[in-house]
Design a protein around this motif. Structure first.
Motif, PDB file in Angstrom:
ATOM      1  N   ILE A 109       3.222  12.044   7.244  1.00 35.65           N
ATOM      2  CA  ILE A 109       2.654  10.708   7.110  1.00 35.65           C
ATOM      3  C   ILE A 109       3.408   9.674   7.950  1.00 35.65           C
ATOM      4  CG2 ILE A 109       1.627  11.181   4.849  1.00 35.65           C
ATOM      5  CD1 ILE A 109       3.870   9.396   3.635  1.00 35.65           C
ATOM      6  N   GLY A 110       4.368  10.131   8.761  1.00 34.97           N
ATOM      7  CA  GLY A 110       5.079   9.189   9.629  1.00 34.97           C
ATOM      8  C   GLY A 110       6.474   8.858   9.140  1.00 34.97           C
ATOM      9  N   ALA A 111       6.723   9.152   7.880  1.00 34.90           N
ATOM     10  CA  ALA A 111       8.049   8.921   7.310  1.00 34.90           C
ATOM     11  C   ALA A 111       8.149   9.746   6.040  1.00 34.90           C
ATOM     12  CB  ALA A 111       8.247   7.447   6.995  1.00 34.90           C
ATOM     13  N   TYR A 112       9.342  10.135   5.677  1.00 34.17           N
ATOM     14  CA  TYR A 112       9.501  10.830   4.399  1.00 34.17           C
ATOM     15  C   TYR A 112      10.859  10.534   3.786  1.00 34.17           C
ATOM     16  CZ  TYR A 112      12.026  14.509   7.022  1.00 34.17           C
ATOM     17  OH  TYR A 112      12.911  15.193   7.815  1.00 34.17           O
ATOM     18  N   GLY A 113      10.914  10.684   2.486  1.00 34.29           N
ATOM     19  CA  GLY A 113      12.164  10.440   1.776  1.00 34.29           C
ATOM     20  C   GLY A 113      12.715  11.743   1.240  1.00 34.29           C
ATOM     21  N   VAL A 114      14.037  11.889   1.243  1.00 37.38           N
ATOM     22  CA  VAL A 114      14.649  13.074   0.636  1.00 37.38           C
ATOM     23  C   VAL A 114      15.746  12.617  -0.323  1.00 37.38           C
ATOM     24  CG1 VAL A 114      14.200  14.590   2.596  1.00 37.38           C
ATOM     25  CG2 VAL A 114      16.360  13.332   2.490  1.00 37.38           C
ATOM     26  N   GLN A 115      16.043  13.521  -1.234  1.00 32.85           N
ATOM     27  CA  GLN A 115      17.105  13.226  -2.180  1.00 32.85           C
ATOM     28  C   GLN A 115      18.155  14.315  -2.077  1.00 32.85           C
ATOM     29  OE1 GLN A 115      15.657  12.579  -6.117  1.00 32.85           O
ATOM     30  NE2 GLN A 115      17.603  11.724  -6.807  1.00 32.85           N
ATOM     31  N   LEU A 116      19.408  13.927  -1.915  1.00 28.74           N
ATOM     32  CA  LEU A 116      20.465  14.921  -1.812  1.00 28.74           C
ATOM     33  C   LEU A 116      20.830  15.404  -3.212  1.00 28.74           C
ATOM     34  CD1 LEU A 116      22.776  13.243   0.858  1.00 28.74           C
ATOM     35  CD2 LEU A 116      20.615  14.456   1.138  1.00 28.74           C
ATOM     36  N   GLU A 117      21.650  16.486  -3.256  1.00 30.53           N
ATOM     37  CA  GLU A 117      22.019  17.051  -4.554  1.00 30.53           C
ATOM     38  C   GLU A 117      22.677  16.040  -5.470  1.00 30.53           C
ATOM     39  OE1 GLU A 117      24.316  20.496  -3.633  1.00 30.53           O
ATOM     40  OE2 GLU A 117      22.509  21.642  -3.107  1.00 30.53           O
ATOM     41  N   ASN A 118      23.445  15.129  -4.869  1.00 29.76           N
ATOM     42  CA  ASN A 118      24.137  14.138  -5.700  1.00 29.76           C
ATOM     43  C   ASN A 118      23.236  12.971  -6.101  1.00 29.76           C
ATOM     44  OD1 ASN A 118      23.856  12.705  -3.374  1.00 29.76           O
ATOM     45  ND2 ASN A 118      26.029  12.695  -2.851  1.00 29.76           N
ATOM     46  N   GLY A 119      21.952  13.089  -5.803  1.00 31.26           N
ATOM     47  CA  GLY A 119      21.009  12.050  -6.242  1.00 31.26           C
ATOM     48  C   GLY A 119      20.778  10.957  -5.219  1.00 31.26           C
ATOM     49  N   GLN A 120      21.608  10.929  -4.157  1.00 30.64           N
ATOM     50  CA  GLN A 120      21.418   9.865  -3.174  1.00 30.64           C
ATOM     51  C   GLN A 120      20.201  10.125  -2.292  1.00 30.64           C
ATOM     52  OE1 GLN A 120      25.474   9.980  -2.140  1.00 30.64           O
ATOM     53  NE2 GLN A 120      25.700   7.755  -2.403  1.00 30.64           N
ATOM     54  N   LYS A 121      19.565   9.038  -1.892  1.00 33.60           N
ATOM     55  CA  LYS A 121      18.325   9.174  -1.129  1.00 33.60           C
ATOM     56  C   LYS A 121      18.476   8.695   0.313  1.00 33.60           C
ATOM     57  CE  LYS A 121      15.194   8.670  -5.015  1.00 33.60           C
ATOM     58  NZ  LYS A 121      14.270   7.779  -5.712  1.00 33.60           N
ATOM     59  N   ILE A 122      17.682   9.285   1.183  1.00 36.54           N
ATOM     60  CA  ILE A 122      17.597   8.842   2.574  1.00 36.54           C
ATOM     61  C   ILE A 122      16.122   8.850   2.965  1.00 36.54           C
ATOM     62  CG2 ILE A 122      18.271   9.274   4.978  1.00 36.54           C
ATOM     63  CD1 ILE A 122      20.587  10.982   3.981  1.00 36.54           C
ATOM     64  N   ALA A 123      15.681   7.814   3.683  1.00 38.05           N
ATOM     65  CA  ALA A 123      14.310   7.807   4.211  1.00 38.05           C
ATOM     66  C   ALA A 123      14.375   8.077   5.705  1.00 38.05           C
ATOM     67  CB  ALA A 123      13.653   6.464   3.938  1.00 38.05           C
ATOM     68  N   PHE A 124      13.550   9.012   6.170  1.00 39.39           N
ATOM     69  CA  PHE A 124      13.511   9.343   7.589  1.00 39.39           C
ATOM     70  C   PHE A 124      12.218   8.859   8.222  1.00 39.39           C
ATOM     71  CE2 PHE A 124      16.714  12.319   6.243  1.00 39.39           C
ATOM     72  CZ  PHE A 124      17.585  12.326   7.321  1.00 39.39           C
ATOM     73  N   LEU A 125      12.339   8.283   9.409  1.00 42.56           N
ATOM     74  CA  LEU A 125      11.144   8.022  10.198  1.00 42.56           C
ATOM     75  C   LEU A 125      10.842   9.325  10.919  1.00 42.56           C
ATOM     76  CD1 LEU A 125      12.037   4.474  11.407  1.00 42.56           C
ATOM     77  CD2 LEU A 125      10.053   5.098  10.036  1.00 42.56           C
ATOM     78  N   ASP A 126       9.602   9.772  10.809  1.00 42.14           N
ATOM     79  CA  ASP A 126       9.246  11.109  11.249  1.00 42.14           C
ATOM     80  C   ASP A 126       8.731  11.151  12.686  1.00 42.14           C
ATOM     81  OD1 ASP A 126       9.010  13.775  10.947  1.00 42.14           O
ATOM     82  OD2 ASP A 126       7.321  13.741   9.573  1.00 42.14           O
ATOM     83  N   THR A 127       8.899  10.059  13.424  1.00 44.24           N
ATOM     84  CA  THR A 127       8.542  10.067  14.840  1.00 44.24           C
ATOM     85  C   THR A 127       9.855  10.045  15.595  1.00 44.24           C
ATOM     86  OG1 THR A 127       6.857   8.520  14.149  1.00 44.24           O
ATOM     87  CG2 THR A 127       6.959   9.007  16.493  1.00 44.24           C
ATOM     88  N   PRO A 128      10.340  11.217  16.058  1.00 38.83           N
ATOM     89  CA  PRO A 128      11.651  11.211  16.686  1.00 38.83           C
ATOM     90  C   PRO A 128      11.622  10.541  18.058  1.00 38.83           C
ATOM     91  CG  PRO A 128      10.688  13.401  16.811  1.00 38.83           C
ATOM     92  CD  PRO A 128       9.728  12.552  16.032  1.00 38.83           C
ATOM     93  N   GLY A 129      12.778  10.091  18.487  1.00 36.78           N
ATOM     94  CA  GLY A 129      12.901   9.574  19.855  1.00 36.78           C
ATOM     95  C   GLY A 129      13.118   8.075  19.907  1.00 36.78           C
TER      96      GLY A 129
END
Ligand code: GDP
Length: 472
Positions: A109-129
């Protein structure tokens, strides 16, 4: 000539009015807001800036410090082609699933969020470059908090690696290096770090401050640790937002779905977005009918740093358009249609870019302190010589800042960087390649090319002293 028509006076009179203000203009030149007002005044007119009025009507809310809460970092992955940007984004997408949820993220969808094992989150923009990153910035949207720059350890620091570094630095976005492909026998991460050090980019192993981690995007080796370093780096930034207010943020992708209508992926940057909210995004508006996360799951609300795709806008917004939620539907519709009308009547440009001919005047007005230059040349020697000479032209009033220099033709990505950073482009024995010239014309970026070093230095010197005669 447009101003002349609006006031029904001959164009020559406008030109001479400008000249009496010390500004040399041509028929088709755009005037800045201040000059427009002064010139109109000479002829007994008052200028009404419609764009400014529209934007002013969107109330800006300032948050009290106690209302702010920590938010997840928003990250862009950049680097040279084939160094592993897509592989890294894919690996993270597949492996980092929110605890307890089965399966990875299947939707693009152009971006996605992930959650690490320790509960912290990061949002990635899915259009590299860096092109996508800078194109958004050129549209006035700075979404990225942090850049991961991927460098293949079996290769070298390549032209696009350098570009990515310059683009991140010009945006003031901190960098974390991902030294990739260490599963390959030819991989030599130490060589990469050494090369970075020689560019004054000292990574932690080398006693510097820049985070870096050796990874394999293929096997996943080191990716978890890389993401932990991203979190560490983000903590320094103390990213905060107020979740308890009307949402606003940026559109990252939009398309027309035959069955569902216009689908826009937005990244909420502040506030919380709800189903049923009235949204204004660029020239479009609408009431949110439904929202989905990157897992295709329906959600009712989305808080800061959350990517979500929304249904209900009445058109395809553009990547980089800002969105905001307004109290009532009427207002959202009104502003959207005014923007659309303005867009039809003229190509709206609220911010004009700097040109060499204008530098002197801007310095004299005192509102110009830093001259950003992108320098491209045919060989390393000339690029270095010009960098040196240009930097020496810095004075107390104005600092000459080379935001990117490289060997090679002037590219579209250079033009976008110039647009995003309000820079001029100087080419030495190189010309614009591909679409660069067209994009430069559209973005109104000043490109100057030279084949004699002395001429380039003199022109810049003259420009800074306000002595450069305009190109008619
Ligand atoms: P991008 O152009 O930067 O997005 O690069 P890609 O992610 O498309 O990767 C380019 C090529 O390198 C592909 O064939 C990948 O399979 C390969 N590749 C990427 N990361 C790794 C890695 O860590 N190890 C190995 N051996 N190959 C990789």
């Amino acid at each position: 000539s447009e101003v002349a028509t609006m006031m029904s006076v001959p164009t020559t009179q406008i030109i001479s009015a400008c000249m009496s203000l010390g500004i040399m203009v041509t028929m088709n030149q755009r005037l800045d807001a201040e000059t427009l007002s002064i010139v109109a005044d000479e002829f007994g007119y008052e200028v009404d800036f419609v764009t400014a009025d529209i934007e002013d009507s969107i109330e800006e809310i300032f948050d009290a410090p106690e209302d702010l809460e920590a938010r997840a970092p928003i990250v862009t992955v950049m680097g040279h082609v084939d160094h592993g940007k897509t592989s890294l984004l894919d690996y993270i997408r597949k492996e980092n699933v929110i605890a307890g949820e089965s399966g990875g993220i299947t939707q693009h969808i152009g971006a996605y969020g992930v959650q690490l094992e320790n509960g912290q989150k990061i949002a990635f923009l899915d259009t590299p470059g860096h092109e996508a990153f800078t194109a958004m910035r050129a549209r006035g949207a700075q979404v990225t908090d942090l850049a991961i720059i991927v460098i293949a350890a079996d290769d070298d620091i390549m032209p696009q690696t350098k570009e990515a570094i310059s683009h991140a630095q010009a945006a003031g976005v901190p960098i974390v290096f991902a030294i990739n492909k260490i599963d390959r026998p030819e991989a030599n991460p130490e060589k990469i770090k050494e090369r970075l050090a020689s560019m004054n980019l000292l990574v932690e192993d080398w006693g510097g401050k820049i985070q870096s981690h050796d990874i394999s995007a293929k096997t996943g080796l080191g990716v978890k640790e890389l993401l932990e370093k991203v979190i560490l780096e983000a903590e320094i930034l103390e990213l905060k937002a107020n979740p308890n207010r009307l949402a606003s943020g940026t559109v990252v992708e939009a398309f027309l779905d035959k069955g569902r209508g216009y689908v826009s992926t937005v990244l909420v940057q502040t506030g919380t977005l709800h189903v049923g909210d009235y949204v204004l995004a660029g020239k479009n508006s609408g009431k949110i009918k439904a929202m989905q996360d990157e897992r295709g799951k329906n959600v009712k609300e989305a808080g800061p740093s959350t990517p979500v795709s929304i249904l209900g806008l009445d058109g395809a917004t553009q990547a980089g358009d800002k969105f905001s939620v307004l109290e009532d539907e009427r207002e959202a519709k009104d502003i959207a249609s005014k923007r659309a009308q303005l867009h039809r009547e003229q190509s709206v440009r609220t911010q004009r870019h700097i040109t060499l001919a204008e530098i002197g005047r801007r310095i004299a007005l005192g509102d110009f302190k830093e001259l950003n230059i992108i320098l491209k040349g045919d060989v390393d020697g000339s690029v270095e010589a010009l960098t040196d000479s240009f930097q020496k032209l810095s004075t107390e009033e104005i600092h000459v800042n080379i935001i990117h220099k490289a060997v090679g033709a002037i590219t579209e990505s250079d033009v976008l960087l110039a647009s995003a950073s309000d820079a001029i482009i100087i080419g030495f024995n190189v010309r614009p390649a591909g679409n660069a010239r067209q994009v430069a014309d559209k973005e109104e970026i000043d490109i100057r090319t030279y084949s004699i070093i002395y001429d380039a230095i003199n022109d810049l010197k003259d420009a800074m002293e306000g002595m450069l005669s305009p190109v008619m």
